[in-house]
Design a protein around this motif. Structure first.
Motif, short mmCIF file in Angstrom:
data_model
loop_
_atom_site.label_atom_id
_atom_site.label_comp_id
_atom_site.label_asym_id
_atom_site.label_seq_id
_atom_site.Cartn_x
_atom_site.Cartn_y
_atom_site.Cartn_z
N PRO A 61 0.99 -1.19 0.12
CA PRO A 61 0.01 0.09 0.03
C PRO A 61 0.95 1.23 -0.04
CG PRO A 61 -0.89 -1.47 1.40
CD PRO A 61 0.26 -2.13 1.19
N LEU A 62 1.98 1.30 0.81
CA LEU A 62 2.82 2.42 0.75
C LEU A 62 3.40 2.80 -0.55
CD1 LEU A 62 4.43 1.92 4.18
CD2 LEU A 62 2.83 3.61 3.68
N GLU A 63 3.56 1.84 -1.59
CA GLU A 63 4.01 2.06 -2.93
C GLU A 63 3.19 2.96 -3.50
OE1 GLU A 63 4.93 -1.28 -4.95
OE2 GLU A 63 6.24 -2.18 -3.17
N ALA A 64 2.09 3.26 -3.16
CA ALA A 64 0.97 4.10 -3.78
C ALA A 64 1.13 5.64 -3.31
CB ALA A 64 -0.61 3.64 -3.47
N ILE A 65 1.82 5.81 -2.50
CA ILE A 65 2.00 7.04 -1.93
C ILE A 65 3.30 7.70 -2.58
CG2 ILE A 65 2.32 8.62 0.22
CD1 ILE A 65 1.18 6.64 1.88
N THR A 66 3.13 8.52 -3.94
CA THR A 66 4.19 8.86 -4.57
C THR A 66 4.60 10.28 -4.08
OG1 THR A 66 2.48 10.03 -6.06
CG2 THR A 66 2.90 7.84 -6.60
N ALA A 67 5.49 10.67 -4.91
CA ALA A 67 6.22 12.07 -4.38
C ALA A 67 5.08 13.17 -4.71
CB ALA A 67 7.30 12.28 -5.20
N ASP A 68 4.40 13.13 -5.91
CA ASP A 68 3.25 13.91 -6.16
C ASP A 68 2.33 14.09 -5.04
OD1 ASP A 68 4.44 14.63 -8.60
OD2 ASP A 68 3.15 13.42 -9.81
N LYS A 69 1.90 12.55 -4.57
CA LYS A 69 0.71 12.81 -3.33
C LYS A 69 1.32 13.41 -2.14
CE LYS A 69 -1.86 9.19 -5.02
NZ LYS A 69 -2.83 8.12 -4.66
N LEU A 70 2.67 13.18 -1.81
CA LEU A 70 3.18 13.74 -0.61
C LEU A 70 3.49 15.48 -1.02
CD1 LEU A 70 6.16 11.48 0.23
CD2 LEU A 70 4.32 11.67 1.47
N LEU A 100 -5.49 -5.44 4.42
CA LEU A 100 -6.65 -5.97 5.15
C LEU A 100 -6.81 -7.57 4.50
CD1 LEU A 100 -8.97 -3.03 5.08
CD2 LEU A 100 -7.92 -4.02 6.87
N PRO A 101 -5.86 -8.52 4.79
CA PRO A 101 -6.21 -9.55 4.43
C PRO A 101 -7.61 -10.26 4.71
CG PRO A 101 -4.73 -10.06 6.36
CD PRO A 101 -4.99 -8.31 5.99
N ARG A 102 -8.23 -10.95 4.00
CA ARG A 102 -9.57 -11.46 4.13
C ARG A 102 -9.68 -12.55 5.23
NH1 ARG A 102 -11.33 -9.06 -0.36
NH2 ARG A 102 -10.72 -9.43 -2.31
N ASP A 103 -8.73 -12.95 5.59
CA ASP A 103 -8.62 -13.94 6.68
C ASP A 103 -7.79 -13.63 8.00
OD1 ASP A 103 -6.00 -14.21 5.47
OD2 ASP A 103 -6.07 -16.17 5.33
N GLY A 104 -7.76 -12.48 8.31
CA GLY A 104 -6.91 -12.00 9.41
C GLY A 104 -7.14 -10.43 9.84
N ARG A 105 -6.22 -10.32 10.76
CA ARG A 105 -6.18 -8.82 11.14
C ARG A 105 -5.71 -7.87 10.34
NH1 ARG A 105 -3.73 -8.87 16.99
NH2 ARG A 105 -3.51 -6.97 16.43
N PRO A 106 -5.93 -6.54 10.39
CA PRO A 106 -5.17 -5.85 9.63
C PRO A 106 -3.58 -5.47 10.07
CG PRO A 106 -7.24 -4.71 10.53
CD PRO A 106 -6.79 -6.13 11.14
N ARG A 107 -2.76 -5.40 8.99
CA ARG A 107 -1.30 -5.20 9.04
C ARG A 107 -1.18 -3.99 8.93
NH1 ARG A 107 0.47 -10.57 6.07
NH2 ARG A 107 -0.09 -9.07 4.55
N ILE A 108 -0.40 -2.98 9.72
CA ILE A 108 -0.14 -1.60 9.45
C ILE A 108 1.14 -1.46 9.55
CG2 ILE A 108 -0.55 0.61 10.59
CD1 ILE A 108 -3.44 -0.32 11.80
N THR A 109 1.67 -0.45 8.49
CA THR A 109 2.82 -0.09 8.57
C THR A 109 2.68 1.60 8.53
OG1 THR A 109 3.83 -1.75 6.96
CG2 THR A 109 4.84 0.06 7.16
N HIS A 110 3.51 2.05 9.56
CA HIS A 110 3.42 3.47 9.86
C HIS A 110 4.80 4.05 9.63
CE1 HIS A 110 1.99 6.94 12.90
NE2 HIS A 110 2.57 7.46 11.70
N LEU A 111 5.01 4.91 8.81
CA LEU A 111 6.23 5.65 8.25
C LEU A 111 5.85 7.05 8.83
CD1 LEU A 111 7.12 4.54 4.60
CD2 LEU A 111 7.94 3.56 6.90
N GLU A 112 6.95 7.40 9.80
CA GLU A 112 6.81 8.92 10.36
C GLU A 112 7.72 9.88 9.53
OE1 GLU A 112 7.61 8.73 14.49
OE2 GLU A 112 5.88 7.45 14.65
N GLY A 113 7.22 10.98 9.31
CA GLY A 113 8.30 11.97 8.59
C GLY A 113 8.30 12.02 7.30
N VAL A 114 7.51 11.29 6.43
CA VAL A 114 7.93 10.96 5.00
C VAL A 114 7.78 12.26 4.39
CG1 VAL A 114 7.08 8.75 5.05
CG2 VAL A 114 5.37 10.65 4.59
N GLY A 115 8.67 12.72 3.39
CA GLY A 115 8.58 13.87 2.31
C GLY A 115 8.97 15.05 3.12
N GLN A 116 9.81 14.90 4.10
CA GLN A 116 9.98 16.26 4.73
C GLN A 116 11.39 16.83 3.94
OE1 GLN A 116 8.04 17.09 6.67
NE2 GLN A 116 7.41 15.67 8.13
#
Length: 116
Positions: A61-70, A100-116
């Protein structure tokens, strides 16, 4: 699905002791998914971009956050800050990827301070 991803991201932040200020704040430039204060003794205002997927077939999912989006998130943050009646000494941009896998709990990756 994106709503469930944002809910999972908010729950992640609240578990960390953060205070949610706004969700889905909009203006003519676009939308900020989450605006929150950290739980540190000297809180930081954080503007979060959340991306959600059910699998990695199309990449992380984080690959979808491009430089333009930041860059857009930065403009949105400055617009929001400009509308406030108080001075905010510290802010940053964070990215949160939610799987959000269909068979389990959400897996979250949190990157702090991106695009600074």
């Amino acid at each position: 699905m994106w709503r469930a991803g944002e809910v999972a991201a908010v729950q992640h932040l609240v578990r960390r002791g953060w205070t949610i200020i706004e969700r889905n704040w909009r203006c003519s430039l676009g939308e900020v998914d989450i605006i929150a204060h950290t739980a540190e003794p000297d809180p930081v205002l954080v503007f979060c971009e959340v991306k959600c997927r059910t699998g990695t077939g199309f990449g992380d999912p984080l690959e979808a956050i491009t430089a333009d989006k930041l860059a857009r998130l930065r403009r949105l943050a400055l617009t929001w800050l400009g509308e406030q009646q108080r001075w905010v000494p510290h802010y940053r941009l964070d990215a949160i990827g939610v799987l959000l896998p269909r068979d389990g709990r959400p897996r979250i990756t949190h990157l702090e301070g991106v695009g600074q």
